[in-house]
Write a protein that holds these residues in place. Sequence first.
Motif, PDB file in Angstrom:
ATOM      1  N   TYR A   1       0.822  -1.208   0.000  1.00  0.00           N
ATOM      2  CA  TYR A   1       0.000   0.000   0.000  1.00  0.00           C
ATOM      3  C   TYR A   1       0.857   1.259   0.000  1.00  0.00           C
ATOM      4  CZ  TYR A   1      -3.551  -3.383   1.323  1.00  0.00           C
ATOM      5  OH  TYR A   1      -4.388  -4.454   1.355  1.00  0.00           O
TER       6      TYR A   1
ATOM      7  N   LEU B   1      -0.624  -7.291  -5.764  1.00  0.00           N
ATOM      8  CA  LEU B   1      -1.848  -6.477  -5.741  1.00  0.00           C
ATOM      9  C   LEU B   1      -3.069  -7.297  -5.364  1.00  0.00           C
ATOM     10  CD1 LEU B   1      -1.323  -4.328  -8.959  1.00  0.00           C
ATOM     11  CD2 LEU B   1      -1.019  -3.619  -6.594  1.00  0.00           C
ATOM     12  N   ARG B   2      -2.941  -8.589  -5.528  1.00  0.00           N
ATOM     13  CA  ARG B   2      -4.103  -9.439  -5.284  1.00  0.00           C
ATOM     14  C   ARG B   2      -4.594  -9.347  -3.848  1.00  0.00           C
ATOM     15  NH1 ARG B   2      -3.520 -14.793  -8.337  1.00  0.00           N
ATOM     16  NH2 ARG B   2      -3.975 -13.362 -10.043  1.00  0.00           N
TER      17      ARG B   2
ATOM     18  N   ILE C   1      -4.907  -6.793  -2.173  1.00  0.00           N
ATOM     19  CA  ILE C   1      -5.853  -5.670  -2.090  1.00  0.00           C
ATOM     20  C   ILE C   1      -7.215  -6.109  -2.567  1.00  0.00           C
ATOM     21  CG2 ILE C   1      -6.273  -3.286  -2.771  1.00  0.00           C
ATOM     22  CD1 ILE C   1      -3.357  -2.960  -3.335  1.00  0.00           C
ATOM     23  N   TYR C   2      -7.215  -6.821  -3.671  1.00  0.00           N
ATOM     24  CA  TYR C   2      -8.478  -7.299  -4.235  1.00  0.00           C
ATOM     25  C   TYR C   2      -9.184  -8.223  -3.258  1.00  0.00           C
ATOM     26  CZ  TYR C   2      -5.903  -5.884  -8.442  1.00  0.00           C
ATOM     27  OH  TYR C   2      -5.157  -5.216  -9.357  1.00  0.00           O
TER      28      TYR C   2
ATOM     29  N   ARG D   1      -8.856  -8.256   0.022  1.00  0.00           N
ATOM     30  CA  ARG D   1      -9.167  -7.680   1.335  1.00  0.00           C
ATOM     31  C   ARG D   1     -10.529  -6.995   1.376  1.00  0.00           C
ATOM     32  NH1 ARG D   1      -4.758  -4.424   4.872  1.00  0.00           N
ATOM     33  NH2 ARG D   1      -5.992  -4.007   6.740  1.00  0.00           N
ATOM     34  N   TRP D   2     -10.773  -6.152   0.371  1.00  0.00           N
ATOM     35  CA  TRP D   2     -12.080  -5.485   0.309  1.00  0.00           C
ATOM     36  C   TRP D   2     -12.742  -5.869  -0.989  1.00  0.00           C
ATOM     37  CZ3 TRP D   2      -7.670  -2.297   1.283  1.00  0.00           C
ATOM     38  CH2 TRP D   2      -7.452  -2.053   2.637  1.00  0.00           C
ATOM     39  N   ARG D   3     -13.665  -6.772  -0.877  1.00  0.00           N
ATOM     40  CA  ARG D   3     -14.294  -7.314  -2.080  1.00  0.00           C
ATOM     41  C   ARG D   3     -15.209  -6.282  -2.694  1.00  0.00           C
ATOM     42  NH1 ARG D   3     -13.086 -10.910  -3.916  1.00  0.00           N
ATOM     43  NH2 ARG D   3     -11.630 -12.443  -3.093  1.00  0.00           N
ATOM     44  N   VAL D   4     -14.875  -5.853  -3.883  1.00  0.00           N
ATOM     45  CA  VAL D   4     -15.702  -4.900  -4.595  1.00  0.00           C
ATOM     46  C   VAL D   4     -16.378  -5.619  -5.755  1.00  0.00           C
ATOM     47  CG1 VAL D   4     -13.866  -4.121  -6.109  1.00  0.00           C
ATOM     48  CG2 VAL D   4     -15.736  -2.570  -5.545  1.00  0.00           C
ATOM     49  N   GLY D   5     -16.153  -6.908  -5.800  1.00  0.00           N
ATOM     50  CA  GLY D   5     -16.781  -7.720  -6.836  1.00  0.00           C
ATOM     51  C   GLY D   5     -16.274  -7.403  -8.218  1.00  0.00           C
ATOM     52  N   PRO D   6     -14.964  -7.614  -8.485  1.00  0.00           N
ATOM     53  CA  PRO D   6     -14.384  -7.279  -9.778  1.00  0.00           C
ATOM     54  C   PRO D   6     -14.915  -8.144 -10.905  1.00  0.00           C
ATOM     55  CG  PRO D   6     -12.827  -8.499  -8.434  1.00  0.00           C
ATOM     56  CD  PRO D   6     -14.010  -8.235  -7.583  1.00  0.00           C
TER      57      PRO D   6
END
Lengths: 94, 94
Positions: free
Chosen positions: B5, B78-79, B81-82, B84-89
Amino acid sequence: MGDVYKALADPTRRAILDELQDRSGQTLFELCVRLTGKGFTSSRQAISQHLAVLTEAGLVVVRREGRYLFIDLDTSPLRQIYDRWRVGPCESDT
Amino acid sequence: MGDVYKALADPTRRAILDELQDRSGQTLFELCVRLTGKGFTSSRQAISQHLAVLTEAGLVVVRREGRYLFIDLDTSPLRQIYDRWRVGPCESDT
DNA sequence: TTGACATGCAAGTAAACACTTGCCTATCGT
DNA sequence: ACGATAGGCAAGTGTTTACTTGCATGTCAA
């Protein structure tokens, strides 16, 4: 609008996002208590300043009701990170 | 290992990642030239120090051959980050 | 209305950070 | 061997950042 990357750079701010993901709509005071319970030593003022940064970045939305400040998580600004460097989140590892 | 980060917090470092995504395996000198061409005013020493941070974070892999330093991008850190906070990519917007 | 509660605001401080400066090492071509 | 090229190392500087301290504001309950 503020810098999402800079907002994520601080461990305490990340912990705030974690806490809000666990339970969105918390009060500032609740947030302080629960963060303290998880070993963070930040004062209320410090957390309030972190919230200002997170709000600037759009990661957090704040609404005031009476004397309470309710804080909601918004992870949508994170999508720009996902879009910028494609790591293929939908592909599984081989 | 360093902080992913914090590594992303600097605009110049993000530009380095952009540049490497466009063409991985560049030389430090190439990188300096191309970043200068894109309006960045960073000196070679500055970029070298940024590379140290990116390497610490695992976002960049460095190999030395002769008098050249080749720099490769690795987006896999970077994964986290993906995750940790699921934004539903993988889900598209409604 | 009074006092306790929840939060806001602003100045000051100490540490972290990005960058420069100056010099050193190593490699390649001729 | 010599000069030019590519990069490394480390101390110093100025700005940013996270945090504290102290006080002010606004809300609710009794």
